[in-house]
Design a protein around this motif. Structure first.
Motif, PDB file in Angstrom:
ATOM      1  N   SER A 244     -12.334   2.890 -97.989  1.00 53.75           N
ATOM      2  CA  SER A 244     -12.307   3.645 -96.752  1.00 53.75           C
ATOM      3  C   SER A 244     -13.748   3.879 -96.289  1.00 53.75           C
ATOM      4  O   SER A 244     -14.682   3.291 -96.842  1.00 53.75           O
ATOM      5  N   LYS A 245     -13.945   4.718 -95.300  1.00 51.69           N
ATOM      6  CA  LYS A 245     -15.302   4.968 -94.805  1.00 51.69           C
ATOM      7  C   LYS A 245     -15.329   6.279 -94.049  1.00 51.69           C
ATOM      8  O   LYS A 245     -14.365   6.649 -93.378  1.00 51.69           O
ATOM      9  N   GLY A 246     -16.430   6.985 -94.169  1.00 50.95           N
ATOM     10  CA  GLY A 246     -16.660   8.173 -93.360  1.00 50.95           C
ATOM     11  C   GLY A 246     -16.180   9.480 -93.946  1.00 50.95           C
ATOM     12  O   GLY A 246     -16.411  10.539 -93.364  1.00 50.95           O
ATOM     13  N   GLY A 247     -15.514   9.441 -95.121  1.00 48.16           N
ATOM     14  CA  GLY A 247     -15.017  10.682 -95.709  1.00 48.16           C
ATOM     15  C   GLY A 247     -16.122  11.646 -96.067  1.00 48.16           C
ATOM     16  O   GLY A 247     -15.986  12.867 -95.878  1.00 48.16           O
ATOM     17  N   GLY A 248     -17.231  11.135 -96.589  1.00 50.81           N
ATOM     18  CA  GLY A 248     -18.352  11.992 -96.963  1.00 50.81           C
ATOM     19  C   GLY A 248     -19.014  12.628 -95.754  1.00 50.81           C
ATOM     20  O   GLY A 248     -19.348  13.822 -95.762  1.00 50.81           O
ATOM     21  N   GLU A 249     -19.184  11.842 -94.706  1.00 51.22           N
ATOM     22  CA  GLU A 249     -19.804  12.368 -93.486  1.00 51.22           C
ATOM     23  C   GLU A 249     -18.930  13.449 -92.862  1.00 51.22           C
ATOM     24  O   GLU A 249     -19.421  14.485 -92.407  1.00 51.22           O
ATOM     25  N   GLU A 250     -17.612  13.220 -92.853  1.00 47.64           N
ATOM     26  CA  GLU A 250     -16.702  14.221 -92.302  1.00 47.64           C
ATOM     27  C   GLU A 250     -16.716  15.499 -93.129  1.00 47.64           C
ATOM     28  O   GLU A 250     -16.715  16.614 -92.585  1.00 47.64           O
ATOM     29  N   LEU A 251     -16.762  15.352 -94.473  1.00 45.95           N
ATOM     30  CA  LEU A 251     -16.831  16.529 -95.349  1.00 45.95           C
ATOM     31  C   LEU A 251     -18.104  17.323 -95.081  1.00 45.95           C
ATOM     32  O   LEU A 251     -18.074  18.562 -95.009  1.00 45.95           O
ATOM     33  N   ALA A 252     -19.225  16.630 -94.950  1.00 45.66           N
ATOM     34  CA  ALA A 252     -20.492  17.316 -94.681  1.00 45.66           C
ATOM     35  C   ALA A 252     -20.415  18.101 -93.379  1.00 45.66           C
ATOM     36  O   ALA A 252     -20.893  19.244 -93.294  1.00 45.66           O
ATOM     37  N   ARG A 253     -19.800  17.504 -92.373  1.00 44.95           N
ATOM     38  CA  ARG A 253     -19.687  18.176 -91.074  1.00 44.95           C
ATOM     39  C   ARG A 253     -18.824  19.432 -91.189  1.00 44.95           C
ATOM     40  O   ARG A 253     -19.190  20.502 -90.697  1.00 44.95           O
ATOM     41  N   HIS A 254     -17.690  19.314 -91.877  1.00 42.40           N
ATOM     42  CA  HIS A 254     -16.794  20.466 -92.013  1.00 42.40           C
ATOM     43  C   HIS A 254     -17.416  21.557 -92.884  1.00 42.40           C
ATOM     44  O   HIS A 254     -17.194  22.753 -92.644  1.00 42.40           O
ATOM     45  N   ALA A 255     -18.181  21.150 -93.908  1.00 43.48           N
ATOM     46  CA  ALA A 255     -18.775  22.130 -94.825  1.00 43.48           C
ATOM     47  C   ALA A 255     -20.067  22.718 -94.285  1.00 43.48           C
ATOM     48  O   ALA A 255     -20.601  23.676 -94.853  1.00 43.48           O
ATOM     49  N   GLY A 256     -20.596  22.127 -93.224  1.00 40.66           N
ATOM     50  CA  GLY A 256     -21.837  22.635 -92.645  1.00 40.66           C
ATOM     51  C   GLY A 256     -23.065  22.344 -93.487  1.00 40.66           C
ATOM     52  O   GLY A 256     -24.015  23.132 -93.506  1.00 40.66           O
TER      53      GLY A 256
END
Length: 271
Positions: A207-219
């Protein structure tokens, strides 16, 4: 009352970075090794403390297996992995009599060794000390954080892979950092797509982008995505300097960018 560090073997270390993840197999040791190499190529003096007691892989990644740790006047002398002595390494791997020996220890004994690594290794003057930790949020992590807290570590570099099962575990690691008061420098998404060496097409194996999305949600800051790369894998198997030997690899700009973001967090160092 907050602990105050006594002058000792970490007195000459300017910045301490813990590499964490809530999950095994995401490439913490790879990121730790390549971060150290990238910082070294900017002229910094770097130490690596490998406290993954049950899976000490960094000696192999830096072609340092079988080297001996000596006792000096100030404590254990770490192993220098290059002629310039710009990277020093301490790992439980150096203390095992046989390379396939298992460390069958209960928690208190592991925690005691971690505290000994922190207090008894004579690092000398370093710009950065990179601490490669075991997976999870166990008592070993508490031992590392508690032992390093008096020295005001710069923070944690958190590593994940893109798929949801990994991101879920790493989310708990971010919660751990908040609970113990450890600042998160940023999050890295490792194994983020495979770039074909023949046609340069990228396939998102995990997959792709899960880490970036987590960083965004976690601030928390997102430091970048490192693709799967056969040249990176082979360099680690052979103990080669990937940053020096493979500047045209698709993983090179991602790893260099992570190091530059770390440098931008910190003032000018020793050199």
């Amino acid at each position: 009352m907050e602990a105050v560090a006594e002058p000792g073997n970490l007195a000459g270390v300017r910045h301490i970075i813990l590499v964490l993840s809530g999950k095994g197999g995401v490439g913490k040791s790879t990121i730790s090794t390549e971060l150290a190499l990238a910082l070294r190529h900017t002229g910094k003096k770097v130490g690596i403390l490998d406290v993954d007691l049950c899976g000490p892989s960094i000696p192999r990644m830096l072609r340092a297996q079988g080297r001996a740790v000596h006792q000096g006047d100030s404590g254990w002398v770490p192993v220098f992995v290059d002629r310039e002595q710009s990277i020093s390494l301490m790992s439980v791997g150096f203390l095992l009599e046989q390379p396939d020996e298992a460390l069958v220890w209960r928690g208190p004994r592991k925690n005691a060794l971690i505290k000994q690594f922190v207090s008894d290794v004579a690092w000398g003057q370093l710009d950065y000390l990179v601490v490669d930790t075991p997976p999870g949020t166990s008592d070993e992590h508490m031992a590392v954080v508690d032992a390093l807290r008096p020295y005001s570590p710069l923070g944690a570099l958190v590593v994940t892979t893109p798929q949801a099962v990994s991101v879920g575990d790493v989310r708990r690691e971010l919660t751990f950092c908040r609970k113990v008061g450890l600042r998160v420098i940023g999050l890295v998404e490792n194994m983020s797509g495979f770039v074909c060496p023949h046609c340069s097409e990228c396939t998102n194996v995990f997959s792709k982008g899960g880490g970036e999305e987590l960083a965004r949600h976690a601030g928390v800051p997102f430091l970048g995505s490192v693709p799967l790369d056969p040249e990176l894998t082979q360099s680690l198997e052979d103990g080669r300097d990937f940053i020096q030997d493979f500047p045209d690899s698709p993983a090179f700009p991602a790893l260099s960018s992570i190091a530059q973001k770390i440098l931008s967090e910190t003032p000018v160092g020793l050199s």
